[in-house]
Scaffold this motif. Sequence first.
Motif, PDB file in Angstrom:
ATOM      1  N   GLU A  56      48.615  37.178  43.120  1.00 47.31           N
ATOM      2  CA  GLU A  56      47.545  36.421  43.759  1.00 47.31           C
ATOM      3  C   GLU A  56      46.190  36.557  43.072  1.00 47.31           C
ATOM      4  N   SER A  57      46.080  37.498  42.151  1.00 48.22           N
ATOM      5  CA  SER A  57      44.757  37.861  41.648  1.00 48.22           C
ATOM      6  C   SER A  57      44.029  36.715  40.954  1.00 48.22           C
ATOM      7  N   LYS A  58      44.764  35.904  40.220  1.00 44.46           N
ATOM      8  CA  LYS A  58      44.099  34.821  39.503  1.00 44.46           C
ATOM      9  C   LYS A  58      43.446  33.813  40.449  1.00 44.46           C
ATOM     10  N   LEU A  59      43.936  33.761  41.692  1.00 50.19           N
ATOM     11  CA  LEU A  59      43.379  32.801  42.643  1.00 50.19           C
ATOM     12  C   LEU A  59      41.962  33.170  43.042  1.00 50.19           C
ATOM     13  N   TRP A  60      41.652  34.460  43.042  1.00 46.27           N
ATOM     14  CA  TRP A  60      40.301  34.869  43.436  1.00 46.27           C
ATOM     15  C   TRP A  60      39.506  35.509  42.305  1.00 46.27           C
ATOM     16  N   GLY A  61      39.991  35.308  41.066  1.00 46.51           N
ATOM     17  CA  GLY A  61      39.145  35.604  39.919  1.00 46.51           C
ATOM     18  C   GLY A  61      39.249  36.980  39.312  1.00 46.51           C
ATOM     19  N   LEU A  62      40.278  37.759  39.644  1.00 45.23           N
ATOM     20  CA  LEU A  62      40.426  39.086  39.037  1.00 45.23           C
ATOM     21  C   LEU A  62      40.650  38.942  37.540  1.00 45.23           C
ATOM     22  N   THR A  63      39.981  39.778  36.743  1.00 43.56           N
ATOM     23  CA  THR A  63      40.150  39.739  35.290  1.00 43.56           C
ATOM     24  C   THR A  63      40.724  41.038  34.737  1.00 43.56           C
TER      25      THR A  63
END
Length: 291
Positions: A56-63
């Motif tokens: 799910e991280s890419k959905l809220w911008g985790l890099t």
Amino acid sequence: MRDFYGKDPSYRKADMTINYLGYWTDNGATYFWNTEPHKSYEQTIYDRFWNDLFKESKLWGLTVYEQDFMSVNTDTINATVSDVYSGKSWLMDMGNAARMNGLTIQYCMGYPRHVMTALEIPVVTQGRVLFDNRPSSDHWTIGVSSLFAEAMGIAPYKDDFWSMEVQPGNGYSKYLHTSDLTEPHTAIHGAISTLSTGPVGPSDQVGNSNVSLIMRCCNTEGLILKPSKPITAIDKQIQQMAFGGNVGPEGKVYTTYSNINNYIFGVILAANISIDYTLMVQDTGINMVIF
């Protein structure tokens, strides 16, 4: 070893959290241990972002993903203490998932075995090279441990730091059950963070930062103005630490350089020197032309 394992440095060079100024809430930070009401630290972590993190991280911008407590995990999980393959499988699976999801990884509180495994995991771009930050401590002395991180192709990270001496009501004081934490040496923490080539993570209370100090690390866009290699201890310092005999400084002497269009600009940092020491150019580790 990097060549043998074919570690690709492009992930480290492109890691946004290494190249640009960030904001951190880890150990020593003002908002450390700031839990949700009526919940433990563990419940806060799990409820907010732990489940299905990579998915799910890419959905809220985790890099970048930080794998913390690596030594504790290794020593306290039955699989990693009873099977010789489980530890490597854990790291390889994590790395493969991060790569497929376009993330990079920071290792924290790891053993040398973890860092050496990262030779096969190019998305591991950075690693903590010192104990948890605590204001008023010598949490800038990364000159020796950074040598190992750099050899493994990992940018050294010293941990976050305060840019102001006092942070009223900070969570780390609550965590340590004390009320008198201060950081009198903000400048050297900022300098070492910048020269480490790893992330630069001020962790002040909102509205209580030394902006001029922080902005010395970067341009107006937040791009960190880092040297060409991490700042590390000179060989003579390590010899003195190991054998004594006045062969090196009694204190810390770190060096690095920036190579700009084949012009070498050296950086020398000396601190906590207890007796006079004459530093010779050939002992700096900087390939400079002597005029």
